[in-house]
Scaffold this active site. Structure first.
Site, PDB file in Angstrom:
ATOM      1  N   LYS A 130     -11.130  -0.331  -0.904  1.00 50.95           N
ATOM      2  CA  LYS A 130     -10.653  -0.500   0.209  1.00 50.95           C
ATOM      3  C   LYS A 130     -11.445   0.038   1.787  1.00 50.95           C
ATOM      4  CE  LYS A 130      -6.083  -0.741   0.636  1.00 50.95           C
ATOM      5  NZ  LYS A 130      -4.621  -0.763   0.499  1.00 50.95           N
TER       6      LYS A 130
ATOM      7  N   TYR B 226     -12.887  -7.618   4.134  1.00 49.30           N
ATOM      8  CA  TYR B 226     -11.036  -7.190   3.196  1.00 49.30           C
ATOM      9  C   TYR B 226     -10.298  -8.043   4.025  1.00 49.30           C
ATOM     10  CZ  TYR B 226      -6.952  -4.730   2.764  1.00 49.30           C
ATOM     11  OH  TYR B 226      -6.094  -4.481   1.930  1.00 49.30           O
TER      12      TYR B 226
ATOM     13  N   SER C  89       0.382  -1.443   0.042  1.00 48.71           N
ATOM     14  CA  SER C  89      -0.143  -0.284   0.099  1.00 48.71           C
ATOM     15  C   SER C  89       1.003   1.413  -0.130  1.00 48.71           C
ATOM     16  CB  SER C  89      -0.881   0.293   1.443  1.00 48.71           C
ATOM     17  OG  SER C  89      -0.194  -0.351   2.203  1.00 48.71           O
TER      18      SER C  89
ATOM     19  N   ASP D  43       7.889  -4.278   7.559  1.00 50.46           N
ATOM     20  CA  ASP D  43       8.174  -5.186   7.417  1.00 50.46           C
ATOM     21  C   ASP D  43       9.531  -5.695   6.272  1.00 50.46           C
ATOM     22  OD1 ASP D  43       6.670  -6.503   9.411  1.00 50.46           O
ATOM     23  OD2 ASP D  43       4.853  -7.110   7.295  1.00 50.46           O
TER      24      ASP D  43
ATOM     25  N   ASP E 291       1.264   0.030   8.038  1.00 55.67           N
ATOM     26  CA  ASP E 291       2.726  -0.168   8.228  1.00 55.67           C
ATOM     27  C   ASP E 291       3.035  -0.283   6.424  1.00 55.67           C
ATOM     28  OD1 ASP E 291       1.281  -1.965   6.749  1.00 55.67           O
ATOM     29  OD2 ASP E 291       2.299  -3.927   7.798  1.00 55.67           O
TER      30      ASP E 291
ATOM     31  N   ASP F 293       5.772  -1.406   4.121  1.00 52.56           N
ATOM     32  CA  ASP F 293       6.341  -3.005   3.058  1.00 52.56           C
ATOM     33  C   ASP F 293       7.866  -2.684   2.508  1.00 52.56           C
ATOM     34  OD1 ASP F 293       4.116  -5.383   4.201  1.00 52.56           O
ATOM     35  OD2 ASP F 293       2.926  -4.194   2.658  1.00 52.56           O
TER      36      ASP F 293
END
Length: 567
Positions: A227, A236, A101, A166, A112, A114
């Site tokens: 979303k 979702y 995202s 992450d 968060d 990625d």
């Protein structure tokens, strides 16, 4: 964050480039009314926190910059330790890429990030999970650091200056990582191990999606709306058999390809139009699949028999192409298609000025929707054990949904993607709720439906996995309970139920919670449901225990749940 709607018209000229595997449905330019509706959509989205403030965005950029510098320093140190020549070390580089995202530009407040650490060939994965992990541990800004090296896609998780990140790792067959490296280059996959290919996949798919849409700003605004709608409507969650972020992004991208000059208000409407009428299981493709002759497994029902059983295939555009929705079940697909149809009806009204955008984002009350619910409660003794246990149980709930679907007397099993905290007594607890619809039976006679195997095979799978992965502790338990709609209102937090009438009885809530704690079991041997032709719940539910029987790895408390339905 400003959104220059007028500039969208200026940039949305007739596009000579061909997007997608088919011709566009319409090349129509947006009208003034479309621009007005798009601005109204933006204003409706703002209170939901889908747009990040500029200061927070700059903070993310700063954190990623620090992380990238840390990677550069680490790579130089490891290169020196491995006696790489100084002339080579001076030019050796690594890089942090983002995906998901954040890379798509649709992350929300507090989301968060990625990230992917790309390193040259002389660095090993073991270096990343040892020396780089230790370097992260030394950083004052880093909290909650943990490595998951044995995962399907190995990852280091951390909080850097309050931002959850992450980080995956990929070692390329290159002496150094150029600043302008394009990860979409299929040639980069040559001679890589499968874990590096999996780690690269997120970035490659995200970059392809952005490359395959006609207008990125229109795509982003539409995706933010879709979303939010999906989350509000409890559909979702990739892990529970609905769609995850990348799948929603690909559906929106396909809509953009079909209407390349449309603005967001039109694209949201067309999204529901296209996918409420889509003939599943025909796959959604953003580009024609290509074979790079690297002998990697790709989604292809002509070659792989198991691919023929996928119910709602949405195929990633980067090689090796995969189905991002292999978890979708009969129930979850039916639920999503029904929501697409409702979305189409609402956006039809909005375009006719008969409704506002807020109606699209109204959250239906899941806990009023069904007459029957199965409640799962996962418990563990400590917070650390609980986090691991909950993650495992959640990853397997779709197996229970699949088991229930296969029962000839069940029409639908709908798991709510949102979990809730359970009663805190001597252990940590988490609750999931599954709505169940039974088929209407013909004839006057009662019908007994035995769900013993459906429940027990699920719990056995969870415990077997926990034991195999050496995670299992004696205090890790699963409870299953049938709950009528009124009982459910008294069991879950008020904020979840949103009751409009009288408050739940505190005493009854305590009794139900106490019941949960007393009937934990490690596998179920008896769950009998008695049905008749008119499915209306009787005034009470009979709950009875059967004797304890020996089983491995610990004694198992057997439980029988009888649900009596009457006219």
């Amino acid at each position: 964050m400003p959104f220059p709607i007028t500039s969208q018209v200026q940039t949305a000229q007739l596009t000579p480039k061909h997007y997608g595997i088919t011709s566009p449905i319409s090349l129509a330019q947006p009208k003034e009314a479309d621009l007005v509706l798009t601005q109204k959509l933006i204003e409706t989205l703002r209170p939901f926190g889908v747009f990040e403030e500029e200061l927070e965005l700059q903070r993310r950029i700063l954190v990623l910059g620090k992380l990238n510098t840390l990677v550069q320093v680490w790579i130089r140190e490891i290169s020196q330790a491995k006696n790489i020549p100084s002339s080579v070390i001076d030019n050796v580089c690594g890089k942090i890429f983002t995906f998901g995202s954040y890379r798509l530009g649709v992350h929300t407040k507090g989301a968060d990030i990625d990230a992917l650490c790309v390193a040259p060939r002389h660095l090993e994965r073991s270096d990343f999970f040892s020396s780089f992990y230790e370097k992260l541990k030394e950083q004052e800004e880093v909290k909650d650091l943990r490595a998951v090296e044995e995962a399907f896609v190995p990852v280091i998780k951390l909080s850097f200056d309050g931002i959850e990140i992450d980080i995956l790792f990929a070692r390329l067959a290159l002496q150094t990582i150029p600043e302008n490296l394009d990860l979409r280059d299929d040639g980069l996959l040559k001679n890589l191990d499968i874990r590096c290919i999996r780690s690269l996949n997120g970035c490659r798919v995200t970059d392809e999606i952005l490359h395959l849409v006609p207008n990125i700003e229109n795509f982003r605004l539409t995706l933010r709306a879709i979303k939010l709608w999906a989350k509000r409507h409890n559909i979702y969650s990739n892990i529970l058999g609905f769609l995850g972020g990348v799948s929603w992004a690909m559906l929106v991208a396909r809509t953009c390809q079909l209407y390349p000059n449309a603005v967001a208000s039109t694209l949201v409407h067309k999204f529901f139009l296209v996918f409420s009428k889509w003939e599943w299981p025909n796959p959604v493709l953003l580009k024609q699949p290509e074979d790079c002759n690297l002998n990697l497994p790709v989604w292809d029902p002509r070659v792989t028999p198991s691919d023929r059983y996928h119910l709602m295939p949405i195929i990633t555009p980067a090689y090796p192409q995969q189905n991002s929705t292999y978890n979708v079940s009969t129930s979850t697909r039916a639920i999503m298609v029904e929501e697409f149809k409702r979305g189409l009806a609402i956006t039809d009204e909005i375009l006719l000025n008969k409704a506002e955008w807020s109606k699209l984002f109204e959250a239906p009350n899941f806990f009023q929707k069904y007459k029957h619910y199965i409640v799962l409660l996962a418990s563990a003794q400590t917070e650390k054990q609980h986090l691991e246990w909950v993650g495992l149980v959640e990853s397997k709930i779709r197996i229970l949904v699949g088991n229930l679907e296969k029962n000839e007397f069940i029409t639908l099993a709908h798991v709510n993607p949102q979990s809730f905290p359970g009663p805190k007594e001597e252990s940590e607890n988490t609750i999931w709720v599954i709505g169940v619809v039974f088929k209407k039976m013909e004839g006057p006679e009662n019908l007994n439906v035995d769900l013993t195997f459906d429940i027990q095979s699920f719990t056995d799978t969870v415990y077997r996995q926990a034991i195999t992965s050496k995670m299992f502790e004696a205090d890790m338990k699963i409870t299953a309970m049938h709950v009528k709609r009124k009982q459910l209102q008294q069991l879950l937090p008020k904020v979840a139920i949103q009751r409009s009438k009288r408050k739940a009885s505190v005493h009854l809530l305590f009794l139900i919670c106490k019941y949960f704690i007393s009937v934990y079991f490690l596998s179920v041997t008896k769950l009998m449901i008695y049905l008749v032709n008119v499915p209306q719940i009787a005034s009470n539910t009979d709950l009875s225990d059967v004797p304890i029987l020996p089983a491995n790895p610990t004694p198992v408390v057997k439980n029988s749940i009888k649900l009596r339905l009457s006219r």
